[in-house]
Structure formats: structure tokens, C-alpha cells
Design a protein around this motif. Sequence first.
Motif, PDB file in Angstrom:
ATOM      1  N   UNK A  37       0.822  -1.210   0.000  1.00 56.04           N
ATOM      2  CA  UNK A  37       0.000   0.000   0.000  1.00 56.04           C
ATOM      3  C   UNK A  37       0.855   1.260   0.000  1.00 56.04           C
ATOM      4  N   UNK A  38       2.086   1.148   0.487  1.00 54.32           N
ATOM      5  CA  UNK A  38       2.997   2.295   0.520  1.00 54.32           C
ATOM      6  C   UNK A  38       3.159   2.844  -0.895  1.00 54.32           C
TER       7      UNK A  38
ATOM      8  N   UNK B 173      -6.659   7.403  -4.873  1.00 54.19           N
ATOM      9  CA  UNK B 173      -7.712   6.716  -5.643  1.00 54.19           C
ATOM     10  C   UNK B 173      -7.551   5.201  -5.521  1.00 54.19           C
ATOM     11  N   UNK B 174      -6.315   4.705  -5.689  1.00 53.63           N
ATOM     12  CA  UNK B 174      -6.076   3.259  -5.583  1.00 53.63           C
ATOM     13  C   UNK B 174      -6.334   2.752  -4.168  1.00 53.63           C
ATOM     14  N   UNK B 175      -5.952   3.524  -3.171  1.00 56.62           N
ATOM     15  CA  UNK B 175      -6.168   3.121  -1.785  1.00 56.62           C
ATOM     16  C   UNK B 175      -7.656   3.068  -1.440  1.00 56.62           C
ATOM     17  N   UNK B 176      -8.435   3.936  -2.055  1.00 59.14           N
ATOM     18  CA  UNK B 176      -9.871   3.975  -1.780  1.00 59.14           C
ATOM     19  C   UNK B 176     -10.605   2.787  -2.400  1.00 59.14           C
TER      20      UNK B 176
ATOM     21  N   UNK C  69      -3.475  -2.634  -6.490  1.00 61.36           N
ATOM     22  CA  UNK C  69      -2.199  -2.649  -5.784  1.00 61.36           C
ATOM     23  C   UNK C  69      -1.713  -4.067  -5.514  1.00 61.36           C
ATOM     24  N   UNK C  70      -2.523  -5.067  -5.868  1.00 63.76           N
ATOM     25  CA  UNK C  70      -2.196  -6.471  -5.632  1.00 63.76           C
ATOM     26  C   UNK C  70      -1.815  -6.693  -4.171  1.00 63.76           C
ATOM     27  N   UNK C  71      -2.664  -6.200  -3.279  1.00 65.88           N
ATOM     28  CA  UNK C  71      -2.395  -6.298  -1.839  1.00 65.88           C
ATOM     29  C   UNK C  71      -3.596  -6.900  -1.126  1.00 65.88           C
ATOM     30  N   UNK C  72      -3.308  -7.783  -0.185  1.00 67.67           N
ATOM     31  CA  UNK C  72      -4.333  -8.437   0.616  1.00 67.67           C
ATOM     32  C   UNK C  72      -3.904  -8.441   2.078  1.00 67.67           C
TER      33      UNK C  72
ATOM     34  N   UNK D 145      -4.993  -5.807  13.013  1.00 61.20           N
ATOM     35  CA  UNK D 145      -5.253  -5.413  14.407  1.00 61.20           C
ATOM     36  C   UNK D 145      -4.127  -5.840  15.332  1.00 61.20           C
ATOM     37  N   UNK D 146      -3.414  -6.914  14.948  1.00 61.75           N
ATOM     38  CA  UNK D 146      -2.286  -7.395  15.741  1.00 61.75           C
ATOM     39  C   UNK D 146      -0.983  -6.676  15.374  1.00 61.75           C
ATOM     40  N   UNK D 147      -1.060  -5.744  14.415  1.00 61.20           N
ATOM     41  CA  UNK D 147       0.128  -4.983  14.030  1.00 61.20           C
ATOM     42  C   UNK D 147       0.971  -5.636  12.961  1.00 61.20           C
ATOM     43  N   UNK D 148       0.409  -6.577  12.226  1.00 62.59           N
ATOM     44  CA  UNK D 148       1.141  -7.239  11.137  1.00 62.59           C
ATOM     45  C   UNK D 148       0.763  -6.540   9.836  1.00 62.59           C
ATOM     46  N   UNK D 149       1.714  -5.815   9.265  1.00 60.40           N
ATOM     47  CA  UNK D 149       1.480  -5.022   8.068  1.00 60.40           C
ATOM     48  C   UNK D 149       2.208  -5.554   6.840  1.00 60.40           C
ATOM     49  N   UNK D 150       2.732  -6.775   6.925  1.00 58.34           N
ATOM     50  CA  UNK D 150       3.420  -7.369   5.786  1.00 58.34           C
ATOM     51  C   UNK D 150       4.252  -8.566   6.217  1.00 58.34           C
ATOM     52  N   UNK D 151       5.038  -9.057   5.274  1.00 61.58           N
ATOM     53  CA  UNK D 151       5.914 -10.204   5.533  1.00 61.58           C
ATOM     54  C   UNK D 151       7.017  -9.806   6.516  1.00 61.58           C
TER      55      UNK D 151
END
Length: 73
Positions: free
Chosen positions: A20-21, A26-29, A45-48, A55-61
Amino acid sequence: MVNLKSGATFSFPPALAQGLAGGSPVDLAEVEVTPSGNGLHWEKLDADFSVPALLAGVFGMAAWMAKVKMKAS
């Protein structure tokens, strides 16, 4: 910003989240809630992300999280 069924609201800066960075506003929305209601998907953005993981603070690999941690130090 994520509005939960409980009425709670959760938000995080897109720069923290892998994929997401750097996304345009527009793409984020253009986010979809998965059918289970537990996930978020950004097609362009090919992000899931799993809402429980966010909620646990995991924002990626692990490697992404290590970079984020280093920037915060």
C-alpha cells in the motif's frame, strides 16, 4: 480506516503496509472486503490483508516488518 462490526474503528498509515505504501489516494480507496468479512483486498495494488493480522500490528511479511521497525527506531 476500517469500521468493525463491533462499532470500533481502526486506521493505519498506508506507508506501514506492504503493497500500500506509495499507492495513490484513488487506488487506496478502491478496497474490497472479502466475502468472509475478515480480509481486505486492493486489486490495483495487488495487496491483501487479514483484518485480525492488521489489528495485531502485522502489516506485511517478516522482511517488510523488519524494515518498518528499523524506520521507527
